[in-house]
Write a protein that holds these residues in place. Structure first.
Motif, PDB file in Angstrom:
ATOM      1  N   SER A 171      43.226  54.684  34.119  1.00 23.86           N
ATOM      2  CA  SER A 171      41.794  53.422  34.460  1.00 23.86           C
ATOM      3  C   SER A 171      41.752  53.264  32.644  1.00 23.86           C
ATOM      4  O   SER A 171      40.487  52.456  32.824  1.00 23.86           O
ATOM      5  CB  SER A 171      40.763  55.099  33.933  1.00 23.86           C
ATOM      6  N   SER A 172      42.240  53.812  31.306  1.00 26.29           N
ATOM      7  CA  SER A 172      42.483  53.395  30.468  1.00 26.29           C
ATOM      8  C   SER A 172      42.925  51.520  30.235  1.00 26.29           C
ATOM      9  O   SER A 172      41.937  50.603  29.770  1.00 26.29           O
ATOM     10  CB  SER A 172      42.853  53.502  28.908  1.00 26.29           C
ATOM     11  N   ASN A 173      43.857  51.348  31.595  1.00 21.87           N
ATOM     12  CA  ASN A 173      44.219  50.138  31.291  1.00 21.87           C
ATOM     13  C   ASN A 173      44.489  49.069  32.843  1.00 21.87           C
ATOM     14  O   ASN A 173      44.937  47.766  32.440  1.00 21.87           O
ATOM     15  CB  ASN A 173      45.473  49.750  30.646  1.00 21.87           C
ATOM     16  N   ALA A 174      44.256  49.563  33.433  1.00 22.74           N
ATOM     17  CA  ALA A 174      43.655  49.217  34.963  1.00 22.74           C
ATOM     18  C   ALA A 174      43.302  47.632  35.149  1.00 22.74           C
ATOM     19  O   ALA A 174      43.725  47.203  35.327  1.00 22.74           O
ATOM     20  CB  ALA A 174      43.240  50.125  35.741  1.00 22.74           C
ATOM     21  N   VAL A 175      42.264  46.796  33.916  1.00 27.18           N
ATOM     22  CA  VAL A 175      41.800  45.747  34.027  1.00 27.18           C
ATOM     23  C   VAL A 175      42.426  44.791  33.449  1.00 27.18           C
ATOM     24  O   VAL A 175      43.068  43.595  33.871  1.00 27.18           O
ATOM     25  CB  VAL A 175      40.757  46.014  33.799  1.00 27.18           C
ATOM     26  N   GLN A 176      43.025  45.251  32.008  1.00 25.98           N
ATOM     27  CA  GLN A 176      43.591  44.701  31.717  1.00 25.98           C
ATOM     28  C   GLN A 176      45.368  44.646  32.079  1.00 25.98           C
ATOM     29  O   GLN A 176      45.511  43.256  31.588  1.00 25.98           O
ATOM     30  CB  GLN A 176      44.262  44.939  30.164  1.00 25.98           C
ATOM     31  N   ILE A 177      45.852  45.224  32.620  1.00 30.45           N
ATOM     32  CA  ILE A 177      46.922  44.819  33.690  1.00 30.45           C
ATOM     33  C   ILE A 177      46.604  44.151  34.588  1.00 30.45           C
ATOM     34  O   ILE A 177      47.673  43.042  34.626  1.00 30.45           O
ATOM     35  CB  ILE A 177      47.555  46.493  34.014  1.00 30.45           C
ATOM     36  N   VAL A 178      45.733  44.051  35.368  1.00 26.32           N
ATOM     37  CA  VAL A 178      45.171  43.067  36.118  1.00 26.32           C
ATOM     38  C   VAL A 178      45.869  42.064  35.589  1.00 26.32           C
ATOM     39  O   VAL A 178      46.151  41.100  35.538  1.00 26.32           O
ATOM     40  CB  VAL A 178      44.650  43.270  37.297  1.00 26.32           C
ATOM     41  N   GLU A 179      44.661  41.841  35.293  1.00 26.64           N
ATOM     42  CA  GLU A 179      44.748  40.243  34.451  1.00 26.64           C
ATOM     43  C   GLU A 179      45.595  39.853  32.995  1.00 26.64           C
ATOM     44  O   GLU A 179      45.919  38.705  33.310  1.00 26.64           O
ATOM     45  CB  GLU A 179      43.468  40.394  32.608  1.00 26.64           C
ATOM     46  N   SER A 180      46.589  40.676  32.897  1.00 26.14           N
ATOM     47  CA  SER A 180      47.563  40.047  32.594  1.00 26.14           C
ATOM     48  C   SER A 180      48.604  39.724  33.513  1.00 26.14           C
ATOM     49  O   SER A 180      50.126  38.668  33.096  1.00 26.14           O
ATOM     50  CB  SER A 180      49.008  41.653  31.930  1.00 26.14           C
ATOM     51  N   LYS A 203      35.397  43.449  38.072  1.00 25.13           N
ATOM     52  CA  LYS A 203      35.734  42.968  36.994  1.00 25.13           C
ATOM     53  C   LYS A 203      36.672  41.691  36.788  1.00 25.13           C
ATOM     54  O   LYS A 203      36.498  41.392  35.550  1.00 25.13           O
ATOM     55  CB  LYS A 203      36.427  44.326  36.019  1.00 25.13           C
ATOM     56  N   THR A 204      37.628  41.793  36.883  1.00 20.32           N
ATOM     57  CA  THR A 204      38.673  40.501  36.863  1.00 20.32           C
ATOM     58  C   THR A 204      38.599  39.949  38.358  1.00 20.32           C
ATOM     59  O   THR A 204      39.248  38.697  37.857  1.00 20.32           O
ATOM     60  CB  THR A 204      40.150  41.806  37.485  1.00 20.32           C
ATOM     61  N   GLY A 205      37.830  40.376  38.926  1.00 21.96           N
ATOM     62  CA  GLY A 205      37.327  38.912  40.552  1.00 21.96           C
ATOM     63  C   GLY A 205      38.887  38.696  41.148  1.00 21.96           C
ATOM     64  O   GLY A 205      38.586  37.352  41.644  1.00 21.96           O
ATOM     65  N   ARG A 206      39.762  39.494  41.152  1.00 21.70           N
ATOM     66  CA  ARG A 206      40.869  39.333  41.970  1.00 21.70           C
ATOM     67  C   ARG A 206      40.315  40.040  43.139  1.00 21.70           C
ATOM     68  O   ARG A 206      39.824  40.999  43.633  1.00 21.70           O
ATOM     69  CB  ARG A 206      41.648  40.054  41.392  1.00 21.70           C
ATOM     70  N   ASP A 207      41.395  38.721  43.949  1.00 24.70           N
ATOM     71  CA  ASP A 207      41.508  39.948  45.245  1.00 24.70           C
ATOM     72  C   ASP A 207      42.311  41.062  45.784  1.00 24.70           C
ATOM     73  O   ASP A 207      43.579  40.766  45.290  1.00 24.70           O
ATOM     74  CB  ASP A 207      42.033  38.607  46.263  1.00 24.70           C
ATOM     75  N   LEU A 208      42.220  42.501  45.770  1.00 28.71           N
ATOM     76  CA  LEU A 208      43.794  43.122  45.710  1.00 28.71           C
ATOM     77  C   LEU A 208      43.498  43.725  46.944  1.00 28.71           C
ATOM     78  O   LEU A 208      42.297  43.981  47.615  1.00 28.71           O
ATOM     79  CB  LEU A 208      43.166  44.019  44.435  1.00 28.71           C
ATOM     80  N   VAL A 209      45.104  44.467  47.205  1.00 26.75           N
ATOM     81  CA  VAL A 209      45.119  44.922  48.728  1.00 26.75           C
ATOM     82  C   VAL A 209      44.696  46.768  47.958  1.00 26.75           C
ATOM     83  O   VAL A 209      45.716  46.879  47.323  1.00 26.75           O
ATOM     84  CB  VAL A 209      46.119  44.483  49.192  1.00 26.75           C
ATOM     85  N   LEU A 210      43.920  47.310  48.919  1.00 30.17           N
ATOM     86  CA  LEU A 210      43.869  48.650  48.085  1.00 30.17           C
ATOM     87  C   LEU A 210      44.157  49.932  48.894  1.00 30.17           C
ATOM     88  O   LEU A 210      43.528  49.928  50.766  1.00 30.17           O
ATOM     89  CB  LEU A 210      42.322  48.756  47.984  1.00 30.17           C
ATOM     90  N   TRP A 211      44.711  50.993  48.605  1.00 28.51           N
ATOM     91  CA  TRP A 211      44.462  52.055  49.183  1.00 28.51           C
ATOM     92  C   TRP A 211      43.586  52.645  49.406  1.00 28.51           C
ATOM     93  O   TRP A 211      43.209  52.783  48.751  1.00 28.51           O
ATOM     94  CB  TRP A 211      46.584  52.605  48.980  1.00 28.51           C
ATOM     95  N   ASN A 212      43.415  53.367  50.564  1.00 22.35           N
ATOM     96  CA  ASN A 212      42.368  54.411  50.864  1.00 22.35           C
ATOM     97  C   ASN A 212      42.089  55.855  50.376  1.00 22.35           C
ATOM     98  O   ASN A 212      42.115  56.502  50.714  1.00 22.35           O
ATOM     99  CB  ASN A 212      41.771  54.376  52.598  1.00 22.35           C
ATOM    100  N   GLY A 213      42.630  56.550  48.898  1.00 24.25           N
ATOM    101  CA  GLY A 213      42.560  57.157  48.525  1.00 24.25           C
ATOM    102  C   GLY A 213      41.306  57.644  47.555  1.00 24.25           C
ATOM    103  O   GLY A 213      41.237  56.418  46.785  1.00 24.25           O
TER     104      GLY A 213
END
Ligand code: SF4
Length: 332
Positions: free
Chosen positions: A148-157, A179-189
């Motif tokens: 949770s500390s780096n999820a946004v930055q990893i996607v942005e990278s 936060k990133t404006g990206r369209d992610l396919v999410l697992w429902n957990g």
């Protein structure tokens, strides 16, 4: 290994041997630690007495970094099963112990690897990012792990046109998406602890403490996050309460973090956000399975031990190392 312990471990998940009540458990744990060149890594959600004797206390990212660089022979992981597995993946030659094998995680359980493998097949051109709160087998199916500390930055990278599957936490995924404006396919957990906050009780608490800041973990649901003055990982929340000038905080995450918040800022007031049940605070029942007694027996008998197949270790190492590399490059 003693057969009695084998029976105990399969049935109970921990070594259930009576401890001499006259011994000083904390002193004995510290003595055993030295004798065995062991290190105790504890998550912020552990009981305060366990946090107080740990060599390192942290969130998933910090604990992974510590597990990767320790020179101890034995790692005792005071946390839940997937965290101890992560330590084993990063330090396969070390003995990794977990005081109670039944300390699981509802979020990790919400994403069985065989179903995720089928889900992944539907998106062959997608990169798979998984939150560290998942099994070793799920990590082995991933391209990059995040916390949770780096999820946004990893996607942005990643390049803007890179298609991404994000699992297993739908709330963290939705937060990253926003936060990133990206369209992610999410697992429902989801995590049972972060989805239990009561809107009604929270409203009442905020009326009672109008000057308090409300801080929340991104595993919380969107309507809870929408009201937060600060959103971040457990270590991010802790840092915020140290640096921010406010004197009162309502904290929406597992209540174990309040111990470090109070220690770091003794003159401030920390109030756990209330759950939707009769309790006043929000405990993770899995994290709280670890006790000082189980920790002592675990260190003494060097059981229960985390054992993983070599191929899972090899495959799960890559996405974790990729996360650690990206985090190091970004200075996280
Ligand atoms: S707080 Fe939630 S995510 Fe963390 S270990 Fe407990 S169930 Fe899993």
């Amino acid at each position: 290994m003693n057969t009695t312990f084998e029976n105990d471990l399969s049935a109970k998940g921990y070594i259930d041997v009576a401890i001499d009540p006259s011994i000083d458990l904390v002193a004995e744990i510290n003595r055993l630690k030295k004798e065995k060149n062991a290190v105790i890594l504890a998550h912020y959600y552990q009981e305060s007495e366990i946090q107080d004797l740990a060599d390192y206390i942290g969130d998933s990212l910090g604990l992974s970094q510590q597990a990767a660089k320790t020179d101890a022979d034995v790692i005792v992981f005071a946390g839940v099963h997937f965290m101890a597995e992560t330590a084993k993946i990063l330090s396969p030659s070390k003995k990794v112990l977990l005081p109670d094998l039944k300390a699981g995680c509802s979020l990790s359980d919400s994403c069985p690897p065989h179903l995720f493998a089928k889900f992944k097949e539907k998106y062959p051109d997608h990169l798979v990012i998984t939150y560290v709160n998942c099994t070793a087998e799920l990590k082995a199916l991933s391209d990059i792990v995040c916390t949770s500390s780096n999820a946004v930055q990893i996607v942005e990278s990643l390049p803007a046109d890179q298609k991404i599957i994000f699992g297993p936490d739908r709330n963290l995924g939705a937060y990253v998406q926003k936060k990133t404006g990206r369209d992610l396919v999410l697992w429902n957990g989801a995590c049972m602890v972060h989805e239990i906050f009561s809107q009604e009780k929270l409203d009442a608490l905020r009326l009672e403490y109008p000057h308090a800041k409300f801080i929340a973990h991104p595993e919380c649901e969107d309507h809870i996050l929408a009201q937060a003055d600060y959103i971040g990982s457990t270590s991010g929340m802790l840092k915020f309460t140290i640096e921010d000038p406010t004197d009162t905080y309502i904290v929406a995450t597992e209540s174990g973090i309040l111990h470090q918040m109070q220690k770091s800022s003794p003159n401030k007031t920390f109030i756990p956000a209330p759950p939707n049940n009769l309790c006043a605070c929000n405990d993770c029942p899995h994290m709280k399975l670890n006790t000082l007694e189980k920790l002592y027996n675990c260190l003494y008998f060097e059981q229960p031990e985390i054992v993983l197949p070599a191929d899972i270790i090899a495959r799960a190492q890559k996405p974790i190392e990729r996360m650690l590399d990206i985090s190091a490059k970004l200075g996280l």
